[in-house]
Design a protein around this motif. Structure first.
Motif, PDB file in Angstrom:
ATOM      1  N   SER A 162      38.337  39.111  39.042  1.00 23.06           N
ATOM      2  CA  SER A 162      38.155  39.337  37.568  1.00 23.06           C
ATOM      3  C   SER A 162      37.106  40.304  37.309  1.00 23.06           C
ATOM      4  CB  SER A 162      37.512  37.958  36.842  1.00 23.06           C
ATOM      5  OG  SER A 162      36.380  37.651  37.652  1.00 23.06           O
ATOM      6  N   ARG A 163      36.431  40.727  38.386  1.00 26.19           N
ATOM      7  CA  ARG A 163      35.318  41.741  38.051  1.00 26.19           C
ATOM      8  C   ARG A 163      35.831  43.206  37.993  1.00 26.19           C
ATOM      9  NH1 ARG A 163      31.845  40.276  43.092  1.00 26.19           N
ATOM     10  NH2 ARG A 163      33.867  40.177  44.158  1.00 26.19           N
ATOM     11  N   LEU A 164      37.314  43.187  38.330  1.00 28.27           N
ATOM     12  CA  LEU A 164      37.923  44.517  38.426  1.00 28.27           C
ATOM     13  C   LEU A 164      39.067  44.512  37.307  1.00 28.27           C
ATOM     14  CD1 LEU A 164      38.654  45.061  42.325  1.00 28.27           C
ATOM     15  CD2 LEU A 164      36.811  45.965  40.850  1.00 28.27           C
ATOM     16  N   VAL A 165      38.920  43.881  36.151  1.00 29.40           N
ATOM     17  CA  VAL A 165      39.948  44.076  35.096  1.00 29.40           C
ATOM     18  C   VAL A 165      39.442  45.294  34.192  1.00 29.40           C
ATOM     19  CG1 VAL A 165      40.538  42.761  32.757  1.00 29.40           C
ATOM     20  CG2 VAL A 165      40.166  41.647  35.102  1.00 29.40           C
ATOM     21  N   PHE A 166      40.364  45.934  33.886  1.00 31.63           N
ATOM     22  CA  PHE A 166      40.151  46.980  32.848  1.00 31.63           C
ATOM     23  C   PHE A 166      41.432  47.153  31.763  1.00 31.63           C
ATOM     24  CE2 PHE A 166      42.571  48.418  36.641  1.00 31.63           C
ATOM     25  CZ  PHE A 166      43.580  49.461  35.953  1.00 31.63           C
ATOM     26  N   PRO A 167      40.972  47.746  30.782  1.00 33.69           N
ATOM     27  CA  PRO A 167      42.169  47.672  29.633  1.00 33.69           C
ATOM     28  C   PRO A 167      43.384  48.645  29.940  1.00 33.69           C
ATOM     29  CG  PRO A 167      40.043  49.301  29.094  1.00 33.69           C
ATOM     30  CD  PRO A 167      39.710  48.578  30.514  1.00 33.69           C
ATOM     31  N   GLY A 168      44.483  48.195  29.503  1.00 38.17           N
ATOM     32  CA  GLY A 168      45.651  48.984  29.915  1.00 38.17           C
ATOM     33  C   GLY A 168      46.826  48.060  30.545  1.00 38.17           C
ATOM     34  N   ASN A 169      47.637  48.748  30.837  1.00 38.06           N
ATOM     35  CA  ASN A 169      48.838  48.098  31.485  1.00 38.06           C
ATOM     36  C   ASN A 169      49.064  49.048  32.911  1.00 38.06           C
ATOM     37  OD1 ASN A 169      49.083  46.052  29.719  1.00 38.06           O
ATOM     38  ND2 ASN A 169      50.713  47.325  28.507  1.00 38.06           N
ATOM     39  N   GLU A 170      48.316  49.961  33.259  1.00 43.77           N
ATOM     40  CA  GLU A 170      48.546  50.658  34.552  1.00 43.77           C
ATOM     41  C   GLU A 170      47.873  50.246  35.617  1.00 43.77           C
ATOM     42  OE1 GLU A 170      47.016  54.678  33.241  1.00 43.77           O
ATOM     43  OE2 GLU A 170      48.551  54.794  31.845  1.00 43.77           O
ATOM     44  N   SER A 171      48.279  50.634  36.764  1.00 41.23           N
ATOM     45  CA  SER A 171      47.594  50.214  38.010  1.00 41.23           C
ATOM     46  C   SER A 171      46.909  51.492  38.529  1.00 41.23           C
ATOM     47  CB  SER A 171      48.628  49.515  38.929  1.00 41.23           C
ATOM     48  OG  SER A 171      49.665  50.936  39.225  1.00 41.23           O
TER      49      SER A 171
END
Length: 450
Positions: free
Chosen positions: A93-102
């Protein structure tokens, strides 16, 4: 002086925390110019020494495998060497970022992230491929899912049962466990069940074919606790055609070659002896060569050892058959020579007026009875007859037990007397192939279907 000590202490603390907490704009060996803005934001306050969901529950780690190759399977060392692509997925959960990309990052950035401490417990030797760089893949998805893939070559132990070698089937395993995190910290699972393993269906091996495989989830119990474990089971069936052409067919031909001596005259001693000794020595060499690629363990009486032992027994039996036939031939020849000598003596005695009388129980002894023109007197003859009758009655009364023992011994000896030694070869021509065919039927039925 005190100010300098405080500055030195601050520098030491900053260096010490540099691998754990990434302060300001320094990320271990990486700086702002080398990291993307997204990674810069993710790494702020990230502690790679703490697992995800710390104090909140175990981390679920999904596994999948691609078997690139199985390079070698050793019966001597009881192991196999395989190259695999190991993929691990978990959510941080610490690596969540906005958007749908990888975001796919350099594999060397693995030193900045927390990764599972997965290992192969049965591995004897293993290494990570590093040509042209370390074969690692890190991909971070927007929901915090991390994909970590790497290419490994490992030599893994496999307990083998070689009692039916080379008609055997071996079941080997590939186990994955967590080294330090127990089941309260991490949980392993296969991402798609049996479909999580790829490559075994299309795998081509020199001596084996993959018969079946399946996956399982279990726990490894040690003194330090319970640890998650994933197991891949796969069955390997050995291809017996190679061994039929290399070992079984030459053994059968050697047995058939030993039967050729049954059609050679018994007087040809060098020819029959040469065939017998040559086949025995060749069979011995073949048996020694078949054992060079197998472990020298007394606990394994392998199927190929049984068959080679059967073939060696038949070949050695053919050699013993000629020894017996030759012995009875010489014995029969000796009796014929003795009979011929007696006939010659009989012919000579007819010219001299002597008749040789041969006792049936002792053919080597003869009694000469002279016939002259003078006839004996009647009284001595009568006295001789009476004495003979008296001695006969005494012998019958006293030697009844002795005569019965002699008769039994004669009957027992008659069993081992062969009237025609050539019949030994005639019977061997039928008995040896029939017995060998019967033993082969039993052998193949047992090792192939039981």
């Amino acid at each position: 002086m005190t100010v300098q000590l405080n500055e030195l202490l601050f520098i030491c603390l900053t260096i010490t925390q540099g691998g754990c907490m990434f302060p300001n704009n320094h990320w271990g060996e990486w700086n702002d110019s080398q990291l993307q803005p997204t990674i810069q934001r993710l790494m702020k306050g990230y502690n790679r020494y703490l697992r995800p969901n710390f104090n909140e529950g175990p981390v679920e780690i999904g596994m999948s495998l691609d078997i690139a190759s199985i390079d070698a399977i050793s019966e001597i060392n009881m192991d196999y060497t395989a190259t695999i692509f190991l993929r691990q997925r978990w959510r941080d959960s610490r690596l969540v970022f906005p958007g749908n990309e990888s975001v796919s990052v350099d594999g060397r950035l693995v030193s900045l992230l927390w990764i599972p401490d997965t290992f192969i417990p049965d591995s004897k030797r293993s290494f990570l491929h590093d040509v042209t760089v370390d074969n690692r893949l890190i991909r971070i998805f927007s929901n915090g899912t991390v994909l970590y893939a790497l290419r490994i070559t490992a030599t893994i132990a496999c307990n083998m049962d070689l009692t039916k070698y080379p008609m055997d089937k071996q079941v080997c395993t590939l186990q994955l466990e967590s080294w330090g995190y127990n089941i309260q910290d991490v949980v392993f699972y296969w991402t798609r069940g049996n479909d999580s393993v790829k490559g075994l269906d299309t795998l081509r091996l020199a001596q084996y074919s993959v018969e079946s495989y399946y996956t399982s989830v279990s726990e490894a119990v040690y003194e330090t606790g319970h640890y998650p474990k994933l197991v891949l089971h796969f069955s390997l069936r050995r291809n017996v055609l190679f061994f039929i052409l290399e070992t079984y067919v030459p053994s059968i031909l050697l047995v058939v070659l030993s039967w050729v001596s049954f059609w050679i005259s018994q007087s040809s001693v060098p020819a029959r002896t040469c065939i017998g000794v040559t086949t025995v020595l060749t069979m011995t060499t073949l048996m020694m060569g078949a054992r060079t690629s197998l472990p020298n363990a007394n606990c394994f009486i392998k199927a190929i050892d049984v068959y080679l032992g059967i073939c060696f027994t038949f070949i050695f039996g053919a050699l013993l058959e000629y020894a017996c036939a030759h012995f009875y031939t010489m014995q029969h020849k000796t009796m014929e020579d003795l009979h011929r000598e007696l006939l010659r003596e009989f012919a000579e005695s007819n010219g001299n007026g002597l008749v040789p009388i041969v006792n049936s129980s002792q053919p080597n002894q003869s009694v000469e009875v002279g016939t002259t023109a003078e006839e004996p007197t009647e009284e001595p003859a009568n006295s001789d007859i009476k004495n003979h009758a008296t001695s006969t009655e005494k012998a019958q009364s006293k030697g009844c037990g002795l005569s019965s023992v002699k008769d039994a011994s004669r009957r027992a000896a008659a069993v081992f007397i062969v009237e025609n030694p050539h019949n030994i070869d005639r019977h061997a021509r039928t008995a040896f192939p029939t017995a060998f065919l019967f033993v082969n039927i039993l052998y193949w039925l047992y090792y192939l279907f039981l």
